[in-house]
Design a protein around this motif. Structure first.
Motif, PDB file in Angstrom:
ATOM      1  N   LEU A  96       0.858  -1.115  -0.020  1.00 49.47           N
ATOM      2  CA  LEU A  96       0.046   0.007  -0.085  1.00 49.47           C
ATOM      3  C   LEU A  96       1.004   1.214  -0.044  1.00 49.47           C
ATOM      4  CD1 LEU A  96      -2.480  -0.831   2.878  1.00 49.47           C
ATOM      5  CD2 LEU A  96      -2.647  -1.566   0.426  1.00 49.47           C
ATOM      6  N   VAL A  97       0.553   2.347  -0.779  1.00 45.48           N
ATOM      7  CA  VAL A  97       1.099   3.628  -0.914  1.00 45.48           C
ATOM      8  C   VAL A  97       0.042   4.574  -0.476  1.00 45.48           C
ATOM      9  CG1 VAL A  97       2.319   4.914  -2.162  1.00 45.48           C
ATOM     10  CG2 VAL A  97       2.905   2.790  -2.287  1.00 45.48           C
ATOM     11  N   PRO A  98       0.064   4.901   0.641  1.00 41.61           N
ATOM     12  CA  PRO A  98      -0.918   5.761   1.242  1.00 41.61           C
ATOM     13  C   PRO A  98      -0.946   7.272   1.097  1.00 41.61           C
ATOM     14  CG  PRO A  98       0.107   5.112   3.005  1.00 41.61           C
ATOM     15  CD  PRO A  98       0.940   4.437   1.949  1.00 41.61           C
ATOM     16  N   VAL A  99      -0.842   7.697  -0.241  1.00 46.66           N
ATOM     17  CA  VAL A  99      -0.654   9.225  -0.505  1.00 46.66           C
ATOM     18  C   VAL A  99      -1.690   9.408  -1.704  1.00 46.66           C
ATOM     19  CG1 VAL A  99       1.692   9.731   0.371  1.00 46.66           C
ATOM     20  CG2 VAL A  99       1.468   8.737  -1.956  1.00 46.66           C
ATOM     21  N   PRO A 100      -2.146  10.881  -1.951  1.00 49.45           N
ATOM     22  CA  PRO A 100      -2.986  10.788  -3.262  1.00 49.45           C
ATOM     23  C   PRO A 100      -2.118  10.351  -4.549  1.00 49.45           C
ATOM     24  CG  PRO A 100      -2.944  12.487  -1.745  1.00 49.45           C
ATOM     25  CD  PRO A 100      -1.764  11.642  -1.110  1.00 49.45           C
ATOM     26  N   GLY A 101      -3.106   9.944  -5.489  1.00 48.43           N
ATOM     27  CA  GLY A 101      -2.629   9.432  -6.607  1.00 48.43           C
ATOM     28  C   GLY A 101      -3.392   8.143  -7.216  1.00 48.43           C
ATOM     29  N   GLY A 102      -3.894   7.469  -6.094  1.00 49.56           N
ATOM     30  CA  GLY A 102      -4.665   6.232  -6.281  1.00 49.56           C
ATOM     31  C   GLY A 102      -6.291   6.399  -6.488  1.00 49.56           C
ATOM     32  N   VAL A 103      -6.780   6.351  -7.541  1.00 50.15           N
ATOM     33  CA  VAL A 103      -8.224   6.564  -7.573  1.00 50.15           C
ATOM     34  C   VAL A 103      -9.044   5.457  -8.095  1.00 50.15           C
ATOM     35  CG1 VAL A 103     -10.096   8.059  -8.686  1.00 50.15           C
ATOM     36  CG2 VAL A 103      -7.599   8.985  -8.090  1.00 50.15           C
ATOM     37  N   LEU A 104     -10.156   5.201  -7.345  1.00 44.60           N
ATOM     38  CA  LEU A 104     -11.106   4.025  -7.500  1.00 44.60           C
ATOM     39  C   LEU A 104     -11.785   4.285  -8.931  1.00 44.60           C
ATOM     40  CD1 LEU A 104     -12.752   3.088  -4.270  1.00 44.60           C
ATOM     41  CD2 LEU A 104     -10.919   1.904  -5.280  1.00 44.60           C
ATOM     42  N   ILE A 105     -12.098   3.404  -9.669  1.00 44.71           N
ATOM     43  CA  ILE A 105     -12.869   3.614 -11.036  1.00 44.71           C
ATOM     44  C   ILE A 105     -14.276   2.751 -10.925  1.00 44.71           C
ATOM     45  CG2 ILE A 105     -13.053   2.959 -13.453  1.00 44.71           C
ATOM     46  CD1 ILE A 105      -9.914   2.459 -13.299  1.00 44.71           C
ATOM     47  N   GLN A 106     -15.123   3.487 -10.663  1.00 45.74           N
ATOM     48  CA  GLN A 106     -16.422   3.185 -10.587  1.00 45.74           C
ATOM     49  C   GLN A 106     -17.438   3.259 -12.045  1.00 45.74           C
ATOM     50  OE1 GLN A 106     -17.978   2.180  -7.421  1.00 45.74           O
ATOM     51  NE2 GLN A 106     -16.317   2.577  -6.351  1.00 45.74           N
ATOM     52  N   GLY A 107     -18.142   2.403 -12.098  1.00 45.06           N
ATOM     53  CA  GLY A 107     -18.967   2.345 -13.473  1.00 45.06           C
ATOM     54  C   GLY A 107     -20.565   2.167 -12.883  1.00 45.06           C
ATOM     55  N   ASP A 108     -21.304   1.795 -13.843  1.00 48.45           N
ATOM     56  CA  ASP A 108     -22.754   1.838 -13.626  1.00 48.45           C
ATOM     57  C   ASP A 108     -23.047   0.486 -12.770  1.00 48.45           C
ATOM     58  OD1 ASP A 108     -23.342   4.372 -14.868  1.00 48.45           O
ATOM     59  OD2 ASP A 108     -23.923   3.303 -16.648  1.00 48.45           O
ATOM     60  N   SER A 109     -22.150  -0.193 -12.786  1.00 54.56           N
ATOM     61  CA  SER A 109     -22.518  -1.502 -11.950  1.00 54.56           C
ATOM     62  C   SER A 109     -21.790  -1.684 -11.060  1.00 54.56           C
ATOM     63  CB  SER A 109     -22.167  -2.778 -13.315  1.00 54.56           C
ATOM     64  OG  SER A 109     -20.833  -2.717 -13.251  1.00 54.56           O
ATOM     65  N   GLY A 110     -20.844  -0.639 -10.384  1.00 52.85           N
ATOM     66  CA  GLY A 110     -20.080  -0.593  -9.363  1.00 52.85           C
ATOM     67  C   GLY A 110     -18.561  -0.384  -9.603  1.00 52.85           C
ATOM     68  N   LEU A 111     -17.868  -1.064  -8.757  1.00 56.30           N
ATOM     69  CA  LEU A 111     -16.368  -0.828  -8.899  1.00 56.30           C
ATOM     70  C   LEU A 111     -15.692  -1.874  -9.978  1.00 56.30           C
ATOM     71  CD1 LEU A 111     -13.750   0.020  -7.181  1.00 56.30           C
ATOM     72  CD2 LEU A 111     -13.738  -2.230  -6.175  1.00 56.30           C
ATOM     73  N   LEU A 112     -14.858  -0.892 -10.665  1.00 60.92           N
ATOM     74  CA  LEU A 112     -14.383  -1.614 -11.936  1.00 60.92           C
ATOM     75  C   LEU A 112     -12.856  -1.919 -11.773  1.00 60.92           C
ATOM     76  CD1 LEU A 112     -15.939   0.334 -14.974  1.00 60.92           C
ATOM     77  CD2 LEU A 112     -16.675  -1.679 -13.991  1.00 60.92           C
ATOM     78  N   GLY A 113     -12.313  -1.042 -10.971  1.00 62.43           N
ATOM     79  CA  GLY A 113     -10.889  -1.185 -10.772  1.00 62.43           C
ATOM     80  C   GLY A 113     -10.188   0.110  -9.934  1.00 62.43           C
ATOM     81  N   ALA A 114      -8.875   0.515 -10.361  1.00 66.04           N
ATOM     82  CA  ALA A 114      -8.157   1.435  -9.639  1.00 66.04           C
ATOM     83  C   ALA A 114      -7.214   2.098 -10.725  1.00 66.04           C
ATOM     84  CB  ALA A 114      -7.723   1.173  -8.457  1.00 66.04           C
ATOM     85  N   VAL A 115      -6.819   3.409 -10.631  1.00 66.33           N
ATOM     86  CA  VAL A 115      -5.723   3.925 -11.332  1.00 66.33           C
ATOM     87  C   VAL A 115      -4.770   4.479 -10.389  1.00 66.33           C
ATOM     88  CG1 VAL A 115      -5.245   5.730 -12.957  1.00 66.33           C
ATOM     89  CG2 VAL A 115      -7.342   4.808 -13.194  1.00 66.33           C
ATOM     90  N   GLY A 116      -3.364   4.121 -10.651  1.00 66.48           N
ATOM     91  CA  GLY A 116      -2.301   4.660  -9.786  1.00 66.48           C
ATOM     92  C   GLY A 116      -1.439   5.423 -10.576  1.00 66.48           C
ATOM     93  N   VAL A 117      -1.050   6.753 -10.151  1.00 67.71           N
ATOM     94  CA  VAL A 117      -0.127   7.534 -10.999  1.00 67.71           C
ATOM     95  C   VAL A 117       0.803   7.959 -10.112  1.00 67.71           C
ATOM     96  CG1 VAL A 117       0.137   9.731 -12.263  1.00 67.71           C
ATOM     97  CG2 VAL A 117      -2.106   8.173 -12.523  1.00 67.71           C
ATOM     98  N   SER A 118       2.171   8.045 -10.639  1.00 61.62           N
ATOM     99  CA  SER A 118       3.452   8.382  -9.657  1.00 61.62           C
ATOM    100  C   SER A 118       4.336   9.281 -10.549  1.00 61.62           C
ATOM    101  CB  SER A 118       3.822   7.285  -9.064  1.00 61.62           C
ATOM    102  OG  SER A 118       5.047   7.818  -8.187  1.00 61.62           O
ATOM    103  N   GLY A 119       4.958  10.216 -10.195  1.00 61.16           N
ATOM    104  CA  GLY A 119       5.926  10.950 -10.784  1.00 61.16           C
ATOM    105  C   GLY A 119       5.954  12.268 -10.862  1.00 61.16           C
ATOM    106  N   ASP A 120       4.865  12.926 -10.499  1.00 61.86           N
ATOM    107  CA  ASP A 120       5.018  14.517 -10.095  1.00 61.86           C
ATOM    108  C   ASP A 120       4.413  14.437  -8.541  1.00 61.86           C
ATOM    109  OD1 ASP A 120       5.353  16.824 -11.821  1.00 61.86           O
ATOM    110  OD2 ASP A 120       3.835  17.467 -10.245  1.00 61.86           O
ATOM    111  N   THR A 121       4.022  15.676  -8.305  1.00 58.35           N
ATOM    112  CA  THR A 121       3.290  15.841  -6.720  1.00 58.35           C
ATOM    113  C   THR A 121       2.139  14.929  -6.752  1.00 58.35           C
ATOM    114  OG1 THR A 121       1.821  17.443  -7.249  1.00 58.35           O
ATOM    115  CG2 THR A 121       4.276  18.422  -6.536  1.00 58.35           C
ATOM    116  N   SER A 122       1.742  14.251  -5.452  1.00 56.16           N
ATOM    117  CA  SER A 122       0.760  13.631  -5.306  1.00 56.16           C
ATOM    118  C   SER A 122      -0.347  14.301  -5.765  1.00 56.16           C
ATOM    119  CB  SER A 122       0.617  13.127  -3.886  1.00 56.16           C
ATOM    120  OG  SER A 122       1.984  12.227  -3.468  1.00 56.16           O
TER     121      SER A 122
END
Length: 138
Positions: free
Chosen positions: A95-121
């Motif tokens: 787990l990396v508990p800083v901003p930059g990880g976002v859940l992906i929600q669709g009409d049917s519920g949770l689809l996954g997550a996006v994680g981004v790293s490289g600039d500020t959180s």
């Protein structure tokens, strides 16, 4: 929409990368996980530093594991450091508990997550959200 398809993951990836270019951010790594935590797609821009891929994965993985975006996980870590530390130990440090990880929600519920790293959180999170919104998701 019941699952995160590769085509949808690529749309998210492309839009997130485009947002980073538009904002002239430092080189990014973007990782998109499906709801099971499996990597659908990941990409690193030229010039990223050594651990960026692991950090991007950890932001997305943490969001999925805890059922909240990594910004909320960051806040929880500040309020309940022992709990988040214990959960991270159970997750074998993934787990990396800083901003930059976002859940992906669709009409049917949770689809996954996006994680981004490289600039500020905060900028990482902006790119993740831009990718999700460009794909017509929330």
């Amino acid at each position: 929409m019941a699952e995160l398809t590769l085509d949808l993951a690529r749309k998210i990836l492309d839009a997130a990368l485009a947002k980073g270019v538009e904002k002239k951010l430092k080189p990014l790594v973007i990782t998109i996980l499906d709801a099971r935590g499996c990597v659908k797609v990941t990409a690193a821009q030229d010039g990223t530093s050594l651990m960026r891929a692991e950090i991007a994965h950890g932001k997305a993985y943490g969001a999925l594991a805890m059922g909240m975006g990594s910004r909320a996980l960051f806040q929880r870590a500040q309020e309940q450091a022992y709990f988040v530390s214990a959960v991270n130990a159970l997750a074998q440090g993934r787990l990396v508990p800083v901003p930059g990880g976002v859940l992906i929600q669709g009409d049917s519920g949770l689809l996954g997550a996006v994680g981004v790293s490289g600039d500020t959180s905060d900028n990482d999170e902006i790119c993740a959200v831009a990718g999700i919104e460009a794909a017509g998701l929330k």
